[in-house]
Design an enzyme around this catalytic site. Structure first.
Site, PDB file in Angstrom:
ATOM      1  N   ARG A   7       0.822  -1.216   0.000  1.00 41.24           N
ATOM      2  CA  ARG A   7       0.000   0.000   0.000  1.00 41.24           C
ATOM      3  C   ARG A   7       0.856   1.267   0.000  1.00 41.24           C
ATOM      4  O   ARG A   7       0.459   2.289  -0.563  1.00 41.24           O
ATOM      5  CB  ARG A   7      -0.955  -0.012   1.192  1.00 41.24           C
ATOM      6  CG  ARG A   7      -2.072  -1.036   1.018  1.00 41.24           C
ATOM      7  CD  ARG A   7      -2.990  -1.107   2.210  1.00 41.24           C
ATOM      8  NE  ARG A   7      -4.131  -1.980   1.924  1.00 41.24           N
ATOM      9  CZ  ARG A   7      -5.024  -2.357   2.810  1.00 41.24           C
ATOM     10  NH1 ARG A   7      -4.918  -1.948   4.064  1.00 41.24           N
ATOM     11  NH2 ARG A   7      -6.022  -3.139   2.470  1.00 41.24           N
ATOM     12  N   LYS A  59     -20.463 -17.770   2.169  1.00 39.13           N
ATOM     13  CA  LYS A  59     -21.896 -17.635   2.423  1.00 39.13           C
ATOM     14  C   LYS A  59     -22.591 -16.773   1.378  1.00 39.13           C
ATOM     15  O   LYS A  59     -22.098 -15.712   0.998  1.00 39.13           O
ATOM     16  CB  LYS A  59     -22.121 -17.015   3.810  1.00 39.13           C
ATOM     17  CG  LYS A  59     -21.627 -17.873   4.961  1.00 39.13           C
ATOM     18  CD  LYS A  59     -21.919 -17.214   6.300  1.00 39.13           C
ATOM     19  CE  LYS A  59     -21.483 -18.098   7.464  1.00 39.13           C
ATOM     20  NZ  LYS A  59     -21.784 -17.473   8.767  1.00 39.13           N
ATOM     21  N   GLY A  88      -9.995 -10.133  -0.316  1.00 46.82           N
ATOM     22  CA  GLY A  88      -8.810 -10.666   0.346  1.00 46.82           C
ATOM     23  C   GLY A  88      -8.409 -12.054  -0.104  1.00 46.82           C
ATOM     24  O   GLY A  88      -7.242 -12.314  -0.417  1.00 46.82           O
ATOM     25  N   GLY A 132     -13.890  -3.985   1.221  1.00 45.40           N
ATOM     26  CA  GLY A 132     -15.283  -3.586   1.374  1.00 45.40           C
ATOM     27  C   GLY A 132     -15.746  -2.573   0.345  1.00 45.40           C
ATOM     28  O   GLY A 132     -16.865  -2.661  -0.169  1.00 45.40           O
TER      29      GLY A 132
END
Length: 387
Positions: free
Chosen positions: A34, A191, A340, A363
């Protein structure tokens, strides 16, 4: 959005919001990806003659408490080495920082400040008062309305998007708004519930939607197949059926790789979906299913990838995700990948050079794909339109 490249930065005090939430161990940075990604932005501002102040968060410290383990001091040292110039570290910066043109200062962790997470406007005004130009270059935090990502953009004299943020937005818009067809999306993960918004958005946009991981098990059961002891969300079966019966093409696996235990040393057994036993655990797509998927990818114009096909961390169940990763990397399609586990798979199989754009945003990447409004993007758009 106004872009940093369109703003005259000469002699200006420029406040840049970056994402320096890097992994740390014993006070040392273990992965500086990063930091390296931000270097072109910081160099461009410095070379334009700006005095540069940099903000970022690190970790999840309690607001109002200065935790040594979450200090950005090691990041300032690393930036000095990477930029080959002195980077001043400012532990206390809200009341003002000496920032002459051509110099760069890293401000201490924004999450040490009370009001940061609450998007406090009084705090944001103090941040904005430090600069002539605010640059948001941290797409990974764009889904959060916080003082250093959102409210500060309301009050800075000029608010614009940095190169890193714009690269992410440009790539996502290219993949979703004006894709070269066919558009294929691969969505994996444990999920359905955590990816429901994404799945329901993508089925309206894509030509083919491929599901993998535990999500695929839920779809298999919804299609009437035995899945044994596999990870599955029974409460999502009706939703899976609705998606299968919808307009999007959602292929159901014809073969799978099973084991009896969730263990890295477990042997994988390839079975047709009709042969799965009551005590089996499905942990990867089978070779025939993966070959069919790879053929689809070969003919795709655009590929969006989020999530592995199976438990790729275990050798016996890695083949599906590896074949997928290599097929995407070899394809002529414009490809964008994020999440990720997806990044871990790309690194494990060494295919990064073949992926058109790799998002590290997590996210924010998912919420953009879901069609949600990202607060930090919205405020920059509002400023650009005179709001």
């Amino acid at each position: 959005m106004l872009r940093m490249s369109d703003v005259d930065l000469a002699g200006k005090r420029v406040l840049v919001r970056e994402d320096f939430n890097v992994p740390m161990k014993d006070g040392a940075i273990t992965d500086d990806t990063r930091l390296r990604a931000a270097l072109p932005t910081l160099r461009a501002a410095l070379e334009a003659g700006a005095g540069v102040l940099v903000m970022s968060h690190l970790g999840r410290p309690k607001e109002g408490v200065v935790e040594a383990s979450a200090s950005l001091a090691p990041v300032a040292e690393a930036l000095s080495r990477l930029l080959d110039r002195s980077v001043t570290f400012a532990p206390n910066w809200l009341d003002g920082v000496d920032c002459a043109p051509g110099t760069i200062t890293l401000c201490e962790n924004t999450r040490f400040l009370v009001g940061e997470k609450a998007d406090d406007e009084a705090l944001a005004k103090r941040m904005a008062a430090l600069c002539d130009v605010f640059v948001n270059d941290a797409f990974a935090t764009a889904h959060r309305a916080q003082a250093s990502t959102h409210a500060v953009a309301k009050f800075a004299p000029v608010a614009c998007a940095g190169p890193l943020l714009m690269a992410e937005v440009d790539a996502l818009q290219r993949a979703l708004d004006k894709p070269r067809r066919p558009l294929v999306a691969i969505v994996g993960g444990a999920k359905v519930s955590t990816k429901l918004d994404l799945l329901e958005t993508l089925v309206t946009k894509v030509d083919q939607l491929v599901v993998g991981g535990g999500i695929a098990n839920t779809f298999l059961k919804a299609a009437g197949h035995e899945i044994g002891q596999s990870l599955c969300e029974d409460e999502m079966l009706d939703i899976a059926k609705r998606l299968i019966d919808g307009d999007a093409d959602i292929p159901i696996a014809t073969d799978v790789v099973c084991g009896k235990r969730f263990d890295e040393n477990e042997a994988g057994v390839v079975k047709a979906v009709g042969e799965v036993a009551p005590d089996d655990m499905i942990m990867d797509l089978g070779p025939d299913s993966v070959d069919q998927l790879c053929a689809v990818i070969e003919g795709a114009g655009t590929v969006v990838w989020n999530g592995p096909l199976g438990v790729f961390e275990f050798p016996s169940f890695a083949a599906g995700t590896e074949k997928l990763a290599r097929a995407i990397a070899a394809a002529d399609a414009f490809s964008i990948a994020g999440g990720g586990d997806t990044l871990a798979a790309i690194a494990k199989f060494g295919v990064a050079n073949g992926i058109s754009y790799i998002s590290t945003a997590g996210g924010a990447f998912l919420e953009f794909l879901e069609g949600k409004t990202l607060p930090a993007i919205a405020v920059l758009e509002a400023r650009a339109s005179g709001g």
